[in-house]
Every structure is written in C-alpha cells, then in structure tokens.
Design an enzyme around this catalytic site. Sequence first.
Site, PDB file in Angstrom:
ATOM      1  CG  HIS A 181      15.606  23.031 -26.680  1.00 48.86           C
ATOM      2  ND1 HIS A 181      15.796  23.891 -25.623  1.00 48.86           N
ATOM      3  CD2 HIS A 181      15.187  23.806 -27.732  1.00 48.86           C
ATOM      4  CE1 HIS A 181      15.534  25.134 -26.014  1.00 48.86           C
ATOM      5  NE2 HIS A 181      15.149  25.109 -27.273  1.00 48.86           N
ATOM      6  CG  HIS A 247      22.403  20.800 -23.891  1.00 50.35           C
ATOM      7  ND1 HIS A 247      22.277  20.804 -22.519  1.00 50.35           N
ATOM      8  CD2 HIS A 247      21.384  21.573 -24.366  1.00 50.35           C
ATOM      9  CE1 HIS A 247      21.237  21.537 -22.169  1.00 50.35           C
ATOM     10  NE2 HIS A 247      20.671  22.013 -23.273  1.00 50.35           N
TER      11      HIS A 247
END
Length: 318
Positions: A181, A247
Amino acid sequence: MILQRSYASDYIGFISLFLGYTYVGSHPIYPTTELIHLQNNIQLTCDLQLVFTARPFHRLFTLHDTRISFPHAEHERVPLGQALLYSLATPMIVMTIVNLLRRAPARNHHLSLMPFLLAMILTPFVTEVIKNAVGRPRPDLLARCIPAKGTPTDKLVGIEVCTQDDDFILQDGWRSFPSGHSSFAFCGLGYLSLWLCGQAKVFVLRQKGEERSAVVVRGDFIKAMVCGSPLIGAILIAVSRTQDYRHDVWDVSVGALLGFAIGWWSYRRYWYVYRVFDYDLGDANVSQAPAYQPLLQRALCCSAANRGSGGGGEVWTG
C-alpha cells in the site's frame, strides 16, 4: 533542436507487464472463496497482485515474540479498492483535468499519463518480488497462523505449526516487507506531486553569470503547498497500514521510499528536469556558464517548444 524519440519500447514493456498481470489474475494458486469472489467481481485487483502466484519465504518465529502478536483486522482502514482509487485513479483524473483546463496538446496528455502508468505497473511487481523473497512475518502473524496446542513457546517454529484453514490468509502473513500500500501510494501520489510542481513551475533555476540558485516562483508558498499536498494522502495511507497491524514502521518507510523512487525515476525519463529554468533566459549568455551549458541549452529548447505549442512546464523529449 529538440530530439525526437520512439516510445515503442515503453509500450511493449507496459503491455508485457499488463498481460503478465492478467495471466496472474486468472491463474491463482490459492482457490479460496474470498479469492474466487475477487476474481469474479474485481478482476483488475487480481491482475495487480503477484501474491496469488508465488509462496513467500517462511521465516521461523517464536510464539512469545510480541512483534507478531497483534490482532488480525478483518476490515482494513484503506482496503485495496480504495488504494486503487486514491493512488491510481485520482492522479489520472487530476492530470487530465489540468491538461484540459490549460488546453494542452494531445502530446502533453501522453507525456503525463504514460510514465505514470509505467511506474504504477512496475511498482507492485517490484514490491511483490521483494515481499516473497524476504518473507518477513507481519505483526499479526500469530493471529493468522493459529498455532496448534502444545506448540513450544520458547523455540523457533515454522509454518507447520499453523492450523489456519484459509491458505491465502496464512501465506500472506509472511509478506510484510515492504508495504505494498505504501509503495503504491507514494508512487502514484508522489508522481502527481512531482508533475504538479513541474507544471506549476514551483521551482525554477535562475542563471546570473556563473551563479545559479533554485527559488520558489514569486515566493508563492501556497502554490508549493498545493502541489505537495498529494504526499499527505500517501502518508495517511501508509500510516493506516500500521494502525491495521499489517505492517510496522520499517515496512511502510521502505515501501514509501521504493514507490517514490520508482515514480521519480519514471517521471524523470519523460520530464527531463523538474526544476525548470525561468522563461526569462532568452537573452542569457550560455558561454558564460560552460559547466551548465548542456542543461541550459536543453531548458531553452524546452522553453521555446512549450511557448510554441501552447503547453506549459518542462516537456523535454531528448
């Protein structure tokens, strides 16, 4: 004299990558219910994801590692569809509208969108290759894995202790580094920011004798802030990945640098300099600055070409 070049290799490369992603999307190796639904409804999403074709490297882990003990978020703050909207569709719409409002020639539309699309199709490819090669566990790996009862907590264990039924969710637990992303957002929105800075001539390079300095045009700080605003959106998308525990800060930081680097590289291939020379250089004595002569000559050619074609900014095709 402005040199002309062929874009055939760029079109061939773009089509090759696109066809490769199309094949990837139609030949997944994880036939889960979720994936079948994605294939039937948003084929483009599948086309952009190499995660369906290769299993990542499975690094060993321990059950008492708090770095991978976060909960698995069922609903993401920025799902993949929204990431495509913000990072891919929005920059294309903005660039098209700006070019239309400025009545730019068709060539400017091509020079704006082609490097953008090349960067946007190259970024997920590079990101997913690194993801699968590194195989770093996500912060929510244990929630994805669901270790079997009796698994030792003080020893390194592997994927064989996992009892997760959904193979896609399990395999994706080893694709933490770098953040996809983040790389996608900083590539698309970072490119848009560079393009806006170039078109608005936020930074110009003035030459006086052998001195050169980069300054903001007319001290217009608001213009600089508007052109840099897409990066704020990219930062928010990257931060959302840490909020969802997909993440950690290193994943999103490296992903952001990777995406912005690819976007910058693709931009520079078509738009030679993003700090353009001021157009008031028509009477400049190039011989007074031999160190900058090649760059200055290119900028002067670019300036004259843009004035003649009705376009603005920094088009250079040499």
